[in-house]
Design an enzyme around this catalytic site. Structure first.
Site, PDB file in Angstrom:
ATOM      1  N   GLU A  69      60.663  48.491  52.334  1.00 15.31           N
ATOM      2  CA  GLU A  69      60.786  49.286  53.565  1.00 15.31           C
ATOM      3  C   GLU A  69      59.457  49.095  54.281  1.00 15.31           C
ATOM      4  O   GLU A  69      58.408  49.420  53.738  1.00 15.31           O
ATOM      5  CB  GLU A  69      61.053  50.749  53.168  1.00 15.31           C
ATOM      6  CG  GLU A  69      61.547  51.597  54.279  1.00 15.31           C
ATOM      7  CD  GLU A  69      60.507  52.576  54.703  1.00 15.31           C
ATOM      8  OE1 GLU A  69      59.864  52.296  55.724  1.00 15.31           O
ATOM      9  OE2 GLU A  69      60.328  53.582  54.024  1.00 15.31           O
TER      10      GLU A  69
ATOM     11  N   CYS B 278      56.837  56.264  58.796  1.00 12.55           N
ATOM     12  CA  CYS B 278      57.549  55.038  59.148  1.00 12.55           C
ATOM     13  C   CYS B 278      58.553  55.300  60.264  1.00 12.55           C
ATOM     14  O   CYS B 278      59.034  54.363  60.891  1.00 12.55           O
ATOM     15  CB  CYS B 278      58.216  54.422  57.927  1.00 12.55           C
ATOM     16  SG  CYS B 278      58.782  55.593  56.740  1.00 12.55           S
TER      17      CYS B 278
HETATM   18  P1  NAP Z   1      50.052  47.304  52.260  1.00 15.37           P
HETATM   19  O1  NAP Z   1      48.835  46.582  52.671  1.00 15.37           O
HETATM   20  O2  NAP Z   1      51.342  46.671  52.563  1.00 15.37           O
HETATM   21  O3  NAP Z   1      49.922  47.576  50.677  1.00 15.37           O
HETATM   22  C1  NAP Z   1      50.885  48.330  49.962  1.00 15.37           C
HETATM   23  C2  NAP Z   1      50.864  47.914  48.498  1.00 15.37           C
HETATM   24  O4  NAP Z   1      51.357  46.587  48.380  1.00 15.37           O
HETATM   25  C3  NAP Z   1      49.496  47.918  47.876  1.00 15.37           C
HETATM   26  O5  NAP Z   1      49.635  48.367  46.551  1.00 15.37           O
HETATM   27  C4  NAP Z   1      49.084  46.465  47.910  1.00 15.37           C
HETATM   28  O6  NAP Z   1      48.279  46.107  46.819  1.00 15.37           O
HETATM   29  C5  NAP Z   1      50.408  45.766  47.736  1.00 15.37           C
HETATM   30  N1  NAP Z   1      50.411  44.446  48.402  1.00 15.37           N
HETATM   31  C6  NAP Z   1      50.381  44.228  49.727  1.00 15.37           C
HETATM   32  N2  NAP Z   1      50.428  42.911  49.993  1.00 15.37           N
HETATM   33  C7  NAP Z   1      50.494  42.291  48.789  1.00 15.37           C
HETATM   34  C8  NAP Z   1      50.567  40.928  48.395  1.00 15.37           C
HETATM   35  N3  NAP Z   1      50.566  39.951  49.303  1.00 15.37           N
HETATM   36  N4  NAP Z   1      50.625  40.637  47.079  1.00 15.37           N
HETATM   37  C9  NAP Z   1      50.617  41.625  46.167  1.00 15.37           C
HETATM   38  N5  NAP Z   1      50.538  42.947  46.478  1.00 15.37           N
HETATM   39  C10 NAP Z   1      50.481  43.276  47.769  1.00 15.37           C
HETATM   40  O7  NAP Z   1      50.118  48.721  52.892  1.00 15.37           O
HETATM   41  P2  NAP Z   1      49.052  49.916  52.952  1.00 15.37           P
HETATM   42  O8  NAP Z   1      47.711  49.572  52.416  1.00 15.37           O
HETATM   43  O9  NAP Z   1      49.713  51.059  52.304  1.00 15.37           O
HETATM   44  O10 NAP Z   1      48.956  50.187  54.488  1.00 15.37           O
HETATM   45  C11 NAP Z   1      48.563  49.183  55.358  1.00 15.37           C
HETATM   46  C12 NAP Z   1      49.550  49.043  56.481  1.00 15.37           C
HETATM   47  O11 NAP Z   1      50.912  49.188  56.046  1.00 15.37           O
HETATM   48  C13 NAP Z   1      49.413  50.116  57.525  1.00 15.37           C
HETATM   49  O12 NAP Z   1      48.417  49.859  58.452  1.00 15.37           O
HETATM   50  C14 NAP Z   1      50.791  50.179  58.129  1.00 15.37           C
HETATM   51  O13 NAP Z   1      50.942  49.278  59.195  1.00 15.37           O
HETATM   52  C15 NAP Z   1      51.704  49.764  57.063  1.00 15.37           C
HETATM   53  N6  NAP Z   1      52.496  50.859  56.500  1.00 15.37           N
HETATM   54  C16 NAP Z   1      53.747  50.992  56.953  1.00 15.37           C
HETATM   55  C17 NAP Z   1      54.539  51.966  56.422  1.00 15.37           C
HETATM   56  C18 NAP Z   1      55.934  52.114  56.879  1.00 15.37           C
HETATM   57  O14 NAP Z   1      56.629  52.912  56.320  1.00 15.37           O
HETATM   58  N7  NAP Z   1      56.371  51.373  57.871  1.00 15.37           N
HETATM   59  C19 NAP Z   1      54.080  52.817  55.432  1.00 15.37           C
HETATM   60  C20 NAP Z   1      52.781  52.657  54.980  1.00 15.37           C
HETATM   61  C21 NAP Z   1      51.999  51.648  55.521  1.00 15.37           C
HETATM   62  P3  NAP Z   1      46.704  45.897  46.931  1.00 15.37           P
HETATM   63  O15 NAP Z   1      46.097  47.246  46.998  1.00 15.37           O
HETATM   64  O16 NAP Z   1      46.406  45.164  45.671  1.00 15.37           O
HETATM   65  O17 NAP Z   1      46.447  45.077  48.162  1.00 15.37           O
END
Ligand code: NAP
Length: 507
Positions: free
Chosen positions: A264, A301
């Site tokens: 999601e 979201c």
């Molecule tokens: P994220 O960067 O997508 O990370 C979420 C989780 O996924 C973390 O545990 C991260 O691990 C892991 N992850 C991300 N990319 C990965 C990859 N390429 N390979 C392996 N693991 C990976 O999200 P976030 O830090 O929670 O938030 C950053 C951005 O996400 C926000 O600025 C926002 O735009 C978006 N967000 C959207 C929603 C929504 O519902 N639409 C909700 C929350 C966040 P690591 O810590 O090891 O990197």
């Protein structure tokens, strides 16, 4: 209370030398505990333990699994204010929100417990044999749903409880009979460890096999990628960025045995405001939407990031009013510095595109992790030709698009990426246009709202929280509500199987 270690099944483990700390975003300081990031061996151990536990857990009765889920809820309640204090110190979210989210988390666990007390959720079907059918006899065929195997759940940054360690993905996967390995979110590892301790206690009290649950920490993508690539992992649940969800989806597809990833991700949640709604209730809508756009610093979201209108004097007045009302709401603390970084970078990208006007923005000195809410406006023609403007600005930001007419409005909707929600604000006088607009919106979203706000996702059977890509990777499923259990099972048929050997729920 917290140790900074990983739960590999019911054992605390800290073999890794790399550590990270969480951040108190309000105070802009690191919290004290160092969290040991899992090693490759620890990841492997957790998955192998889950795979072994699966052999037993898949056959544990619904009544026993329900007792496990209810015990998790009880153990989370027993953590008391220590949990909510930890939650607030790692997320900057207030005590009231912590309590609300804990209530939602417990409610979800109990609703899945109620669901699996009976077997209807398996959608069993029975076609009885017709031995004397001509020209060929018909076999007895009975279909049910069986769990996929170990599931990896990525905790979400914006819901440290309800979409994290014991959140909807974990609750639904455990309910279905799948063991779960949580990749804890590095920015709320303390909250994650406390909830993990509750799950482990509940598993021990209710006699669940060791390995039914593990909690792994790590940052920098290595641990998450290792989990998704492990051959014994059979499905993934994810809530976060489009880039993150898509990378994990690609990793899962590249495996020798591809597995489903239910991610999601991003959504700007279009809100169509039809002309008579603006004419009759413009001021009221501006007040309501200034509140909805800035609710929880816009970190939902389902936050309304895109308002679609039809040009006119009343629309111009509405946009100014919305800009002023939004700019008058005090800046709020964001979840962690990189969310703030993403908000600033994406806000700058979108607002610097040609044709975009900044209508209202919180001004003055802002604390380091706080967000300055912002409203921008652009013409329908510019929005149609420049997809940079469709970028999700995760935080208190919304873009108002002024379309020339209804035809252009439909074109804008048709050219949107997939979304979680779509909203229509309309008066009776707008009802002639409503079916066409609603029809266009239905093709782009998972849920449509009439005269309301998209923020707020009720946990109930009829909820759809998902939508066409990139809102989610599989629009056929919901991530919220008891229907989300369907993500973790596959159909399975028994043909001419001896009655005494059939599972009880198929006899
Ligand atoms: P994220 O960067 O997508 O990370 C979420 C989780 O996924 C973390 O545990 C991260 O691990 C892991 N992850 C991300 N990319 C990965 C990859 N390429 N390979 C392996 N693991 C990976 O999200 P976030 O830090 O929670 O938030 C950053 C951005 O996400 C926000 O600025 C926002 O735009 C978006 N967000 C959207 C929603 C929504 O519902 N639409 C909700 C929350 C966040 P690591 O810590 O090891 O990197």
């Amino acid at each position: 209370m917290i140790t900074g270690k990983n739960y590999i099944g019911n054992q605390l483990s800290a073999n890794g030398t790399q550590t990270h700390k969480t951040i108190n975003p309000k105070l802009n300081v690191e919290n004290a505990t160092p969290f040991h990031e899992a090693t490759e061996e620890e990841v492997n151990e957790a998955v192998l333990l889950a795979s072994k536990a699966y052999k037993t857990y898949k056959n544990v009765s619904g009544i026993q699994r329900a007792a496990f889920l209810n015990a998790i809820a009880d153990e989370i309640v027993a953590l008391g204010s220590e949990l909510t204090d930890m939650y607030s110190s790692e997320s900057g979210l207030p005590e009231g929100r912590a309590q609300g989210e804990r209530g939602r988390t417990i409610g979800q666990l109990r609703s899945f417990a109620d669901l699996i007390l009976k077997d209807e959720w398996r959608n069993n079907t029975i076609d009885e044999a017709i031995p004397d059918r001509a020209p060929l006899p018909k076999s007895d065929i009975r279909k049910t749903s069986i769990p996929l195997g170990p599931v990896v759940v990525f905790a979400a940054s914006n819901f440290p409880l309800a979409f994290s360690t014991a959140g909807g993905d974990t609750a639904s996967a455990l309910a279905s009979g799948c063991p779960v390995i949580v990749k804890s979110h590095a920015m709320h590892s303390g909250t994650g460890e406390m909830v993990a301790s509750a799950i482990i206690k509940a598993a021990e009290k209710t006699g669940m096999p060791n390995g039914v649950f593990s909690n792994i920490t790590g940052r920098g993508r290595v641990v998450g990628a290792a989990l998704v690539k492990h051959p014994k992992v059979k499905a993934v649940g994810f809530t976060g960025s489009i880039a993150g969800g898509r990378s994990l989806y690609n990793l899962a597809a590249e495996r020798a045995e591809p597995i489903p990833v239910f991610a999601e991700m991003g959504s700007i949640n279009p809100v169509v405001i039809l002309p008579n709604a603006i004419a009759k209730k413009g001021a009221e809508i501006a007040t309501t939407y200034a509140g909805s756009i800035t609710l929880g610093a816009g970190q939902f979201c389902t936050s309304p990031g895109l308002l679609l209108t039809i040009s006119g004097q009343e629309t111009d007045a509405f946009i100014q009013d919305l800009g002023e009302k939004t700019a008058n709401i005090a800046a709020q603390c964001m979840l962690h510095p990189s969310i703030k970084g993403g908000f600033v970078a994406n806000g700058a990208l979108v607002s610097s595109q040609e044709g975009v006007q900044i209508i209202g923005k919180v001004s003055g000195e802002i604390e380091p992790n706080f967000a300055a809410s912002q409203i921008c406006a652009v013409s329908g023609a510019d929005f149609l030709t420049n997809t940079n403007m469709h970028t999700e600005v995760f935080g208190p930001f919304s873009m108002v698009v002024k379309c020339e007419n209804e035809e252009e409005l439909i074109k804008v909707i048709d050219n949107l990426e997939g979304q979680l929600t779509g909203t229509i604000l309309a008066e009776k006088e707008d009802f002639n246009s409503l079916p066409t607009v609603a029809d266009a919106l239905q093709d782009r979203v998972g849920r449509i709202i009439f005269n309301g706000v998209p923020t707020g996702v009720e946990v109930c059977e009829s909820m759809t929280h998902g939508g066409p890509y990139p809102a989610s990777t599989d629009s056929r499923f919901t991530a919220v509500g008891i229907g989300s259990i369907k993500r973790w099972v596959r159909p399975f048929s028994f043909q001419d199987w001896p009655s005494e050997l059939l599972p009880a729920f198929l006899k």
